[in-house]
Design a protein around this motif. Sequence first.
Motif, PDB file in Angstrom:
ATOM      1  N   GLU B 168      18.448  27.377   2.265  1.00  0.00           N
ATOM      2  CA  GLU B 168      20.019  27.705   2.391  1.00  0.00           C
ATOM      3  C   GLU B 168      20.713  26.248   1.260  1.00  0.00           C
ATOM      4  OE1 GLU B 168      21.200  28.641   6.082  1.00  0.00           O
ATOM      5  OE2 GLU B 168      20.009  30.750   5.736  1.00  0.00           O
ATOM      6  N   ALA B 169      20.080  25.140   1.616  1.00  0.00           N
ATOM      7  CA  ALA B 169      20.781  24.257   0.854  1.00  0.00           C
ATOM      8  C   ALA B 169      20.436  24.255  -0.597  1.00  0.00           C
ATOM      9  CB  ALA B 169      20.106  22.621   1.682  1.00  0.00           C
ATOM     10  N   ALA B 170      19.052  24.584  -0.739  1.00  0.00           N
ATOM     11  CA  ALA B 170      18.931  24.809  -2.128  1.00  0.00           C
ATOM     12  C   ALA B 170      19.619  25.823  -2.970  1.00  0.00           C
ATOM     13  CB  ALA B 170      17.388  25.010  -2.314  1.00  0.00           C
ATOM     14  N   ARG B 171      19.937  26.846  -2.206  1.00  0.00           N
ATOM     15  CA  ARG B 171      20.739  27.886  -2.774  1.00  0.00           C
ATOM     16  C   ARG B 171      22.088  27.526  -3.157  1.00  0.00           C
ATOM     17  NH1 ARG B 171      17.812  32.408  -4.642  1.00  0.00           N
ATOM     18  NH2 ARG B 171      16.489  32.997  -3.074  1.00  0.00           N
ATOM     19  N   MET B 172      22.651  26.662  -2.188  1.00  0.00           N
ATOM     20  CA  MET B 172      23.756  25.843  -2.546  1.00  0.00           C
ATOM     21  C   MET B 172      24.160  25.275  -3.859  1.00  0.00           C
ATOM     22  SD  MET B 172      26.005  26.754  -0.024  1.00  0.00           S
ATOM     23  CE  MET B 172      26.248  26.711   1.669  1.00  0.00           C
ATOM     24  N   ASP B 173      22.816  24.723  -4.218  1.00  0.00           N
ATOM     25  CA  ASP B 173      22.895  23.973  -5.426  1.00  0.00           C
ATOM     26  C   ASP B 173      22.261  24.779  -6.677  1.00  0.00           C
ATOM     27  OD1 ASP B 173      23.346  21.702  -3.925  1.00  0.00           O
ATOM     28  OD2 ASP B 173      21.338  20.916  -3.922  1.00  0.00           O
ATOM     29  N   GLY B 174      22.256  26.139  -6.311  1.00  0.00           N
ATOM     30  CA  GLY B 174      22.097  27.157  -7.586  1.00  0.00           C
ATOM     31  C   GLY B 174      20.587  27.473  -7.699  1.00  0.00           C
ATOM     32  N   ALA B 175      19.685  26.989  -6.911  1.00  0.00           N
ATOM     33  CA  ALA B 175      18.394  27.000  -7.076  1.00  0.00           C
ATOM     34  C   ALA B 175      18.082  28.829  -7.036  1.00  0.00           C
ATOM     35  CB  ALA B 175      17.138  26.711  -5.862  1.00  0.00           C
ATOM     36  N   SER B 176      17.130  29.077  -8.028  1.00  0.00           N
ATOM     37  CA  SER B 176      16.637  30.578  -8.076  1.00  0.00           C
ATOM     38  C   SER B 176      15.540  30.652  -7.132  1.00  0.00           C
ATOM     39  CB  SER B 176      16.134  30.761  -9.557  1.00  0.00           C
ATOM     40  OG  SER B 176      14.880  30.054  -9.704  1.00  0.00           O
ATOM     41  N   THR B 177      15.015  31.937  -7.036  1.00  0.00           N
ATOM     42  CA  THR B 177      14.096  32.219  -6.059  1.00  0.00           C
ATOM     43  C   THR B 177      13.098  31.441  -6.425  1.00  0.00           C
ATOM     44  OG1 THR B 177      15.080  34.484  -5.699  1.00  0.00           O
ATOM     45  CG2 THR B 177      13.069  34.361  -5.016  1.00  0.00           C
ATOM     46  N   TYR B 178      12.452  31.455  -7.711  1.00  0.00           N
ATOM     47  CA  TYR B 178      11.523  30.880  -8.160  1.00  0.00           C
ATOM     48  C   TYR B 178      11.471  29.548  -7.817  1.00  0.00           C
ATOM     49  CZ  TYR B 178       7.980  28.969 -11.459  1.00  0.00           C
ATOM     50  OH  TYR B 178       7.089  28.146 -11.833  1.00  0.00           O
ATOM     51  N   THR B 179      12.490  29.044  -8.170  1.00  0.00           N
ATOM     52  CA  THR B 179      12.584  27.510  -7.736  1.00  0.00           C
ATOM     53  C   THR B 179      12.498  27.141  -6.239  1.00  0.00           C
ATOM     54  OG1 THR B 179      14.494  27.616  -9.291  1.00  0.00           O
ATOM     55  CG2 THR B 179      14.032  25.336  -8.242  1.00  0.00           C
ATOM     56  N   VAL B 180      12.930  27.923  -5.390  1.00  0.00           N
ATOM     57  CA  VAL B 180      12.798  27.850  -4.090  1.00  0.00           C
ATOM     58  C   VAL B 180      11.389  28.050  -3.601  1.00  0.00           C
ATOM     59  CG1 VAL B 180      13.416  28.746  -1.675  1.00  0.00           C
ATOM     60  CG2 VAL B 180      15.135  28.704  -3.402  1.00  0.00           C
ATOM     61  N   LEU B 181      10.589  28.840  -4.126  1.00  0.00           N
ATOM     62  CA  LEU B 181       9.106  29.157  -3.805  1.00  0.00           C
ATOM     63  C   LEU B 181       8.459  27.867  -4.462  1.00  0.00           C
ATOM     64  CD1 LEU B 181       6.549  30.723  -3.179  1.00  0.00           C
ATOM     65  CD2 LEU B 181       6.727  31.918  -5.570  1.00  0.00           C
ATOM     66  N   ARG B 182       8.637  27.526  -5.679  1.00  0.00           N
ATOM     67  CA  ARG B 182       7.999  26.463  -6.380  1.00  0.00           C
ATOM     68  C   ARG B 182       8.339  25.209  -5.702  1.00  0.00           C
ATOM     69  NH1 ARG B 182       5.842  22.825  -8.081  1.00  0.00           N
ATOM     70  NH2 ARG B 182       5.334  22.436 -10.175  1.00  0.00           N
ATOM     71  N   HIS B 183       9.661  24.785  -5.652  1.00  0.00           N
ATOM     72  CA  HIS B 183       9.731  23.334  -4.997  1.00  0.00           C
ATOM     73  C   HIS B 183      10.128  23.152  -3.658  1.00  0.00           C
ATOM     74  CE1 HIS B 183       9.998  21.880  -9.119  1.00  0.00           C
ATOM     75  NE2 HIS B 183      10.420  22.973  -9.541  1.00  0.00           N
ATOM     76  N   ILE B 184      10.219  24.244  -2.707  1.00  0.00           N
ATOM     77  CA  ILE B 184      10.400  23.902  -1.169  1.00  0.00           C
ATOM     78  C   ILE B 184       8.974  24.641  -0.611  1.00  0.00           C
ATOM     79  CG2 ILE B 184      11.579  24.853   0.565  1.00  0.00           C
ATOM     80  CD1 ILE B 184      14.041  24.814  -1.303  1.00  0.00           C
ATOM     81  N   TYR B 185       8.879  25.787  -0.848  1.00  0.00           N
ATOM     82  CA  TYR B 185       7.723  26.374  -0.082  1.00  0.00           C
ATOM     83  C   TYR B 185       6.277  26.052  -0.215  1.00  0.00           C
ATOM     84  CZ  TYR B 185      10.735  29.735   2.346  1.00  0.00           C
ATOM     85  OH  TYR B 185      11.687  30.154   3.241  1.00  0.00           O
ATOM     86  N   ILE B 186       5.930  26.127  -1.665  1.00  0.00           N
ATOM     87  CA  ILE B 186       4.576  25.564  -1.917  1.00  0.00           C
ATOM     88  C   ILE B 186       4.460  23.993  -1.592  1.00  0.00           C
ATOM     89  CG2 ILE B 186       3.251  25.154  -3.985  1.00  0.00           C
ATOM     90  CD1 ILE B 186       3.849  27.657  -5.188  1.00  0.00           C
ATOM     91  N   PRO B 187       5.186  23.005  -1.898  1.00  0.00           N
ATOM     92  CA  PRO B 187       4.971  21.799  -1.419  1.00  0.00           C
ATOM     93  C   PRO B 187       4.839  21.655  -0.032  1.00  0.00           C
ATOM     94  CG  PRO B 187       6.745  21.584  -2.860  1.00  0.00           C
ATOM     95  CD  PRO B 187       6.411  23.319  -2.480  1.00  0.00           C
ATOM     96  N   MET B 188       5.579  22.606   0.908  1.00  0.00           N
ATOM     97  CA  MET B 188       5.582  22.351   2.417  1.00  0.00           C
ATOM     98  C   MET B 188       4.500  23.021   2.951  1.00  0.00           C
ATOM     99  SD  MET B 188       9.531  22.096   3.404  1.00  0.00           S
ATOM    100  CE  MET B 188       9.243  21.632   5.072  1.00  0.00           C
ATOM    101  N   CYS B 189       3.824  24.038   2.244  1.00  0.00           N
ATOM    102  CA  CYS B 189       2.791  24.553   3.041  1.00  0.00           C
ATOM    103  C   CYS B 189       1.519  24.385   2.372  1.00  0.00           C
ATOM    104  CB  CYS B 189       2.989  25.997   3.300  1.00  0.00           C
ATOM    105  SG  CYS B 189       3.101  27.174   1.904  1.00  0.00           S
ATOM    106  N   LEU B 190       1.382  23.218   1.820  1.00  0.00           N
ATOM    107  CA  LEU B 190       0.099  22.474   1.220  1.00  0.00           C
ATOM    108  C   LEU B 190      -1.042  22.832   2.270  1.00  0.00           C
ATOM    109  CD1 LEU B 190       0.916  19.739  -1.385  1.00  0.00           C
ATOM    110  CD2 LEU B 190       0.169  22.155  -1.882  1.00  0.00           C
ATOM    111  N   PRO B 191      -1.001  22.317   3.730  1.00  0.00           N
ATOM    112  CA  PRO B 191      -2.154  22.340   4.477  1.00  0.00           C
ATOM    113  C   PRO B 191      -2.458  23.955   4.583  1.00  0.00           C
ATOM    114  CG  PRO B 191      -0.262  21.190   5.333  1.00  0.00           C
ATOM    115  CD  PRO B 191       0.301  21.856   3.983  1.00  0.00           C
TER     116      PRO B 191
END
Lengths: 312, 275
Positions: B168-191
Amino acid sequence: MTTLTPTPGGAAVRRPAPPATTGRSGTPRQGGTILAVPALVWYAVFMIGPVIAIFVIAALHWPGMLQPVSFAGLGNVRTVLDDPVFWDAVRNTAVQLAVALPIMIVCAYMLGYYVAQKPPGHRVIRYLLFIPGLISTPAKAMVFYAALSPDGLANGALQSVGLGSLTDAWLASPSTALACLIALDVWSGIGFTAVLFAARLDSVPDDLGEAAQLDGAGHWRTMWRIHFPVIRDYAGVVTMLQFLWTLFGSAQHVLLLTQGGPGSSSTTLSFLVYQKAFIAADLGYSQTVGVILFLAGLVGLLTIRRAFRQNY
Amino acid sequence: MKLGKRWLPAHLLVWTYAGLLIVPLYYFLASAFKSNEEIFAHPFALPSSFGFGNFRTAYDSADLGTAVVNSALVTVLALALTLLLALPAAFALARSTSRLASAMEKIFSLGFLIPTFAALFPTFLLAAATGLFHTRLFMVFFLPATAMPLSVVILVQFMRTIPREMEEAARMDGASTYTVLRHIYIPMCLPGIATVLLLNFLTFWNEYLYSLIIIGPDPEQRTVQVALPTLKAITGTDYGVLTAGTVLTLVPVWIVYTVLQKRMQQALINGAVKA
């Protein structure tokens, strides 16, 4: 929310509480479900499609790749049921499961329990137990081939301790071929399954066992009466896994070690599917056995699930 | 918990089994450096010399070099494709609360109940129909499909642990779905990604029956697992060469296991239990 299987507490990711379906539904989530479509399509084309095809081909009369195909209805079922080789395969598979599964699960549970108590050297044991899990099927088969062929390890060992009269061509003798395959399953299955059990037992609180010991329970009792009920459903999952691996995976071992022989003494159901399709080129027959195998797997899974259900 | 004297039988049994695991492997490793005569005469003795003659013979006679390259190629490409398909899918399923998404998740979970082996022949037909029979390419396409249920389910579980506020925070800053996946989800689920990669590495590298049927015996295309059993026929009963060849195919897995031992066990435990 679907969780197919329980997660091992200490081992896996902890699932957060399921997101409230009502609370946040106001927030629109852009780029939603469509992203899952490619994976689903891929999966449907390469997995679900072929599985459905088994059922279709089973109803066809198809005596070879380049032969004309005709509809056979239940004709194949009759052919299969009239074939003594099929019944040999049923028997061999039943023997394989009946012998390998209980030995594997009971020994693996005890071994896993042992490792989970952290006796001296448990790290080494854990490392070793994992080895069969890493080795590919052909490599495992080569190990067994080298061990059991007429001039292999087993006969060499027997000779060197003066039991030369007990030597045998283990893989080529009708009375021992199937036993060798079962031994291979058990040999490689126990270690890997034990690691799974140990991982699950690690997450059972220590005080549970300690309390039981204070009450005067011996280890044997603690192991089976206290710990086992706690992880009962997990044992069910592990049993299902081994059941599936044995039922369907035996084709590879049979192919690599005995080719189903001598005669049909080590032909299992899954090898029969392979053999009829790729050696005898009787495709309708092969896939009919495939369907039977599939149903056997399903019935087996349901039975195991029922047997291991938590009964509070 | 104290382990008393009464555990002696347990210790003995466990170490006997450990011995049963280790002795054949020792025999294998030792035999890889011996000739047939040596193996028969002294099966358990240490090899008298550590020459690589058997390895060279195995390598040459079964074209193991090409086979290793093929296996590596198939494994790496299939792993990449698996992630490419599974990551967006898991992302979508983890965030969505729609009924469609939960139905899709159920379909993936049910995939565990489909034993891959059962569909060997229809898959062979599919390969023939697509004109990809006897190619490595079909395996690259096929293997990710078999890995999809497990990979998606594991990744979904990891992604569900990521707090929604992050997105939600990233969305506020105007992040696209792809950005959310690329910069939030992927780094956070590296394990989670590591788990999926290790698990699939092992199954892809060790895959045998499908490779045998689909890729076939062509030395230019076949993988190590297919090449390995041919040694038995080529060398007759030269155990030295046979064992040397087997040891060669185990090396990559062994390296990975030794470097990532903890991680690997964890991955396999996660994988097997969800399977």
